[in-house]
Design a protein around this motif. Sequence first.
Motif, PDB file in Angstrom:
ATOM      1  N   LYS A 159      10.637   7.082   2.902  1.00  0.00           N
ATOM      2  CA  LYS A 159      11.802   6.245   3.165  1.00  0.00           C
ATOM      3  C   LYS A 159      11.416   4.776   3.031  1.00  0.00           C
ATOM      4  CE  LYS A 159      15.001   4.824   6.827  1.00  0.00           C
ATOM      5  NZ  LYS A 159      15.355   4.959   8.268  1.00  0.00           N
ATOM      6  N   ILE A 160      12.190   4.015   2.286  1.00  0.00           N
ATOM      7  CA  ILE A 160      11.909   2.605   2.057  1.00  0.00           C
ATOM      8  C   ILE A 160      13.071   1.745   2.547  1.00  0.00           C
ATOM      9  CG2 ILE A 160      11.446   0.827   0.322  1.00  0.00           C
ATOM     10  CD1 ILE A 160       9.172   2.821   0.646  1.00  0.00           C
ATOM     11  N   SER A 161      12.732   0.687   3.276  1.00  0.00           N
ATOM     12  CA  SER A 161      13.720  -0.310   3.701  1.00  0.00           C
ATOM     13  C   SER A 161      13.201  -1.683   3.321  1.00  0.00           C
ATOM     14  CB  SER A 161      13.945  -0.246   5.216  1.00  0.00           C
ATOM     15  OG  SER A 161      14.379   1.037   5.624  1.00  0.00           O
ATOM     16  N   LEU A 162      14.051  -2.494   2.720  1.00  0.00           N
ATOM     17  CA  LEU A 162      13.657  -3.821   2.271  1.00  0.00           C
ATOM     18  C   LEU A 162      14.367  -4.885   3.098  1.00  0.00           C
ATOM     19  CD1 LEU A 162      12.047  -5.487   0.188  1.00  0.00           C
ATOM     20  CD2 LEU A 162      14.078  -5.421  -1.280  1.00  0.00           C
ATOM     21  N   TYR A 163      13.591  -5.811   3.625  1.00  0.00           N
ATOM     22  CA  TYR A 163      14.104  -6.934   4.405  1.00  0.00           C
ATOM     23  C   TYR A 163      13.575  -8.224   3.782  1.00  0.00           C
ATOM     24  CZ  TYR A 163      14.761  -3.215   7.864  1.00  0.00           C
ATOM     25  OH  TYR A 163      15.116  -2.058   8.503  1.00  0.00           O
ATOM     26  N   GLY A 193      -0.807  12.154   2.038  1.00  0.00           N
ATOM     27  CA  GLY A 193      -0.115  12.796   3.145  1.00  0.00           C
ATOM     28  C   GLY A 193       0.116  11.967   4.378  1.00  0.00           C
ATOM     29  N   TYR A 194      -0.192  10.666   4.337  1.00  0.00           N
ATOM     30  CA  TYR A 194       0.107   9.803   5.480  1.00  0.00           C
ATOM     31  C   TYR A 194       1.605   9.781   5.727  1.00  0.00           C
ATOM     32  CZ  TYR A 194       0.554   5.554   8.319  1.00  0.00           C
ATOM     33  OH  TYR A 194       0.872   4.647   9.312  1.00  0.00           O
ATOM     34  N   GLN A 195       2.006   9.987   6.998  1.00  0.00           N
ATOM     35  CA  GLN A 195       3.425  10.068   7.345  1.00  0.00           C
ATOM     36  C   GLN A 195       3.828   9.076   8.427  1.00  0.00           C
ATOM     37  OE1 GLN A 195       5.807  11.984   5.816  1.00  0.00           O
ATOM     38  NE2 GLN A 195       4.187  12.459   4.345  1.00  0.00           N
ATOM     39  N   GLY A 196       2.973   8.103   8.709  1.00  0.00           N
ATOM     40  CA  GLY A 196       3.331   7.046   9.645  1.00  0.00           C
ATOM     41  C   GLY A 196       4.131   5.955   8.951  1.00  0.00           C
ATOM     42  N   THR A 197       4.068   4.749   9.496  1.00  0.00           N
ATOM     43  CA  THR A 197       4.793   3.606   8.939  1.00  0.00           C
ATOM     44  C   THR A 197       3.788   2.622   8.329  1.00  0.00           C
ATOM     45  OG1 THR A 197       6.654   3.774  10.472  1.00  0.00           O
ATOM     46  CG2 THR A 197       6.241   1.603   9.519  1.00  0.00           C
ATOM     47  N   ALA A 198       4.183   2.012   7.228  1.00  0.00           N
ATOM     48  CA  ALA A 198       3.389   0.939   6.633  1.00  0.00           C
ATOM     49  C   ALA A 198       4.290  -0.237   6.321  1.00  0.00           C
ATOM     50  CB  ALA A 198       2.685   1.414   5.356  1.00  0.00           C
ATOM     51  N   PHE A 199       3.778  -1.429   6.584  1.00  0.00           N
ATOM     52  CA  PHE A 199       4.498  -2.667   6.292  1.00  0.00           C
ATOM     53  C   PHE A 199       3.793  -3.386   5.144  1.00  0.00           C
ATOM     54  CE2 PHE A 199       4.712  -1.953  10.920  1.00  0.00           C
ATOM     55  CZ  PHE A 199       6.086  -1.784  11.065  1.00  0.00           C
ATOM     56  N   PHE A 200       4.578  -3.832   4.189  1.00  0.00           N
ATOM     57  CA  PHE A 200       4.069  -4.662   3.107  1.00  0.00           C
ATOM     58  C   PHE A 200       4.724  -6.033   3.274  1.00  0.00           C
ATOM     59  CE2 PHE A 200       4.057  -0.266   1.682  1.00  0.00           C
ATOM     60  CZ  PHE A 200       2.759  -0.107   1.223  1.00  0.00           C
ATOM     61  N   THR A 201       3.920  -7.039   3.599  1.00  0.00           N
ATOM     62  CA  THR A 201       4.463  -8.337   3.981  1.00  0.00           C
ATOM     63  C   THR A 201       4.289  -9.382   2.882  1.00  0.00           C
ATOM     64  OG1 THR A 201       2.382  -8.988   5.050  1.00  0.00           O
ATOM     65  CG2 THR A 201       4.039  -7.909   6.424  1.00  0.00           C
ATOM     66  N   ALA A 202       5.217 -10.329   2.837  1.00  0.00           N
ATOM     67  CA  ALA A 202       5.185 -11.433   1.884  1.00  0.00           C
ATOM     68  C   ALA A 202       4.693 -12.703   2.574  1.00  0.00           C
ATOM     69  CB  ALA A 202       6.585 -11.667   1.302  1.00  0.00           C
ATOM     70  N   GLN A 203       4.176 -13.625   1.773  1.00  0.00           N
ATOM     71  CA  GLN A 203       3.855 -14.998   2.193  1.00  0.00           C
ATOM     72  C   GLN A 203       2.790 -15.076   3.291  1.00  0.00           C
ATOM     73  OE1 GLN A 203       7.296 -17.596   2.640  1.00  0.00           O
ATOM     74  NE2 GLN A 203       8.536 -16.238   1.375  1.00  0.00           N
ATOM     75  N   GLU A 204       1.880 -14.136   3.296  1.00  0.00           N
ATOM     76  CA  GLU A 204       0.774 -14.222   4.246  1.00  0.00           C
ATOM     77  C   GLU A 204      -0.090 -15.437   3.959  1.00  0.00           C
ATOM     78  OE1 GLU A 204      -3.302 -13.633   5.816  1.00  0.00           O
ATOM     79  OE2 GLU A 204      -2.670 -13.800   3.732  1.00  0.00           O
ATOM     80  N   ALA A 262       0.784 -18.205   3.002  1.00  0.00           N
ATOM     81  CA  ALA A 262       1.475 -19.400   3.491  1.00  0.00           C
ATOM     82  C   ALA A 262       1.664 -19.362   5.004  1.00  0.00           C
ATOM     83  CB  ALA A 262       2.830 -19.547   2.797  1.00  0.00           C
ATOM     84  N   GLY A 263       1.088 -18.350   5.658  1.00  0.00           N
ATOM     85  CA  GLY A 263       1.153 -18.261   7.115  1.00  0.00           C
ATOM     86  C   GLY A 263       2.477 -17.791   7.671  1.00  0.00           C
ATOM     87  N   ARG A 264       3.311 -17.154   6.849  1.00  0.00           N
ATOM     88  CA  ARG A 264       4.658 -16.767   7.290  1.00  0.00           C
ATOM     89  C   ARG A 264       4.845 -15.272   7.521  1.00  0.00           C
ATOM     90  NH1 ARG A 264       8.743 -20.423   3.517  1.00  0.00           N
ATOM     91  NH2 ARG A 264       8.401 -22.407   4.578  1.00  0.00           N
ATOM     92  N   SER A 265       3.943 -14.455   7.032  1.00  0.00           N
ATOM     93  CA  SER A 265       4.180 -13.011   7.023  1.00  0.00           C
ATOM     94  C   SER A 265       4.370 -12.423   8.413  1.00  0.00           C
ATOM     95  CB  SER A 265       3.028 -12.296   6.314  1.00  0.00           C
ATOM     96  OG  SER A 265       1.801 -12.507   7.004  1.00  0.00           O
ATOM     97  N   TRP A 266       3.651 -12.959   9.400  1.00  0.00           N
ATOM     98  CA  TRP A 266       3.737 -12.404  10.746  1.00  0.00           C
ATOM     99  C   TRP A 266       5.154 -12.455  11.283  1.00  0.00           C
ATOM    100  CZ3 TRP A 266       5.573 -14.737  15.111  1.00  0.00           C
ATOM    101  CH2 TRP A 266       5.752 -16.125  15.062  1.00  0.00           C
ATOM    102  N   ARG A 267       5.911 -13.491  10.894  1.00  0.00           N
ATOM    103  CA  ARG A 267       7.263 -13.638  11.418  1.00  0.00           C
ATOM    104  C   ARG A 267       8.179 -12.539  10.883  1.00  0.00           C
ATOM    105  NH1 ARG A 267      10.195 -16.634  15.403  1.00  0.00           N
ATOM    106  NH2 ARG A 267      11.899 -15.154  15.443  1.00  0.00           N
ATOM    107  N   TYR A 268       8.038 -12.210   9.602  1.00  0.00           N
ATOM    108  CA  TYR A 268       8.838 -11.131   9.022  1.00  0.00           C
ATOM    109  C   TYR A 268       8.525  -9.802   9.717  1.00  0.00           C
ATOM    110  CZ  TYR A 268       9.378 -14.585   5.275  1.00  0.00           C
ATOM    111  OH  TYR A 268       9.639 -15.722   4.557  1.00  0.00           O
ATOM    112  N   LEU A 311      -2.654 -10.590  12.020  1.00  0.00           N
ATOM    113  CA  LEU A 311      -2.622  -9.951  13.332  1.00  0.00           C
ATOM    114  C   LEU A 311      -2.700 -10.980  14.453  1.00  0.00           C
ATOM    115  CD1 LEU A 311      -2.576  -7.386  15.045  1.00  0.00           C
ATOM    116  CD2 LEU A 311      -5.076  -7.347  14.901  1.00  0.00           C
ATOM    117  N   GLY A 312      -3.622 -11.935  14.344  1.00  0.00           N
ATOM    118  CA  GLY A 312      -3.722 -12.959  15.376  1.00  0.00           C
ATOM    119  C   GLY A 312      -2.437 -13.738  15.544  1.00  0.00           C
ATOM    120  N   ARG A 313      -1.811 -14.064  14.416  1.00  0.00           N
ATOM    121  CA  ARG A 313      -0.553 -14.804  14.467  1.00  0.00           C
ATOM    122  C   ARG A 313       0.550 -14.013  15.156  1.00  0.00           C
ATOM    123  NH1 ARG A 313      -2.268 -16.862   9.020  1.00  0.00           N
ATOM    124  NH2 ARG A 313      -2.286 -19.140   9.133  1.00  0.00           N
ATOM    125  N   ILE A 314       0.641 -12.705  14.880  1.00  0.00           N
ATOM    126  CA  ILE A 314       1.725 -11.928  15.480  1.00  0.00           C
ATOM    127  C   ILE A 314       1.453 -11.655  16.958  1.00  0.00           C
ATOM    128  CG2 ILE A 314       0.916  -9.575  14.954  1.00  0.00           C
ATOM    129  CD1 ILE A 314       3.828  -8.901  14.227  1.00  0.00           C
TER     130      ILE A 314
END
Length: 361
Positions: A45-49, A194-205, A207-213, A307-310
């Motif tokens: 399942k994919i969701s885009l934000y 077979g991984y069935q957990g959640t994965a996040f692919f973040t933008a603008q890391e 530039a220091g912004r990815s943690w906010r997304y 991680l530290g930023r979030i």
Amino acid sequence: MEPSTASLTTFLDYLKLLVRQPSVVGYEEPFFRLIRRELEEMGIKISLYQGLLVAEGSKPTSNYLSAHVDRHGLICTGPNEFQYAAFVTQNRSELNGNSVSEQTLEKIADRFEGQQVHAYEPWSGTYLGQGTTRHSYISEKRKNLIIEINGLEHVTPGVPIAYSDRISIHEGRVSAQLDNVLMVAVVVYLFSQGYQGTAFFTAQEEAGRSWRYLADWFYRVEQATKKLIVLDTSPFGEDEKEASDSEIILRHKDATADFDEKMVAEIAAASEKLGIKTVYKDIFIEHHNEQRLVDGKKPLSLGRTELGRIIEGTDGLISGATIQIPTTGYHTSEETASLQSIAMAINLLKEVLKESFEQNK
């Protein structure tokens, strides 16, 4: 131990595919679409934000991974004028030369010279032409890295410029612009296994912004976790053999926050069980800073991670640990990692995330 470096063929196929797709910081949309296509074909399942693509398997709350998709590149800002994209994305208009990011520019200014680059349409990823960087310099007045390029005189402002990248494999090591397409490929590979957990692919890391997304997603779904594992590369100099020869880099903390002790300990225990050679980056830097203090040199920063930023930005509501692969040639198109480290990272993640895997994989 599986996978051995000889059994990384499928992983390397993903890496070859992904590294050819441009993903300049601030202009990641074409890369998001490529990941989406690959994972949806696996039934994920994919969701885009904004700034974030979320991939969820059948056990979405069992574990959380994060890997940033953006890579360094350039942006056209005027007629035959190209600037360092991360600074433009940050809207850095009040620079005074004292920040870590600005000091980093001094180190990487010459890394863009003589490189094959290509322009692409920001939304579709359509190829707009190829050029070669001929000269780069730091503008004292504009406080940014300015690059001159032959062959892209027709490009208009707002168009991103990426490395024309391919991977090369030699003597058990893989080279390309790895930060952080390497760990994106690891996550895609884990889903294929077979991984069935959640994965996040973040933008603008970069530039220091990815943690906010990422934080916004957890707020949106009203969830919290101490089990977020952020995946990345970790740079070392060619002379730092102790660290660059290790297989996995761990951390207790960065310059921003302490990581979750339980999660760090769990990953360390799994590493020991698997016989993986690890180095703690924070301990490594603090040890070197002791000698730098004796030598009268300025101490090195522990660095700032997603991680530290979030952790800081959510007051600890979201926490976890990092797993990093050591590399040399940081922020170049020849950043290099060992196939052994990649294999060990996959082994380690399979062990730590085993409750999230389908039993038949």
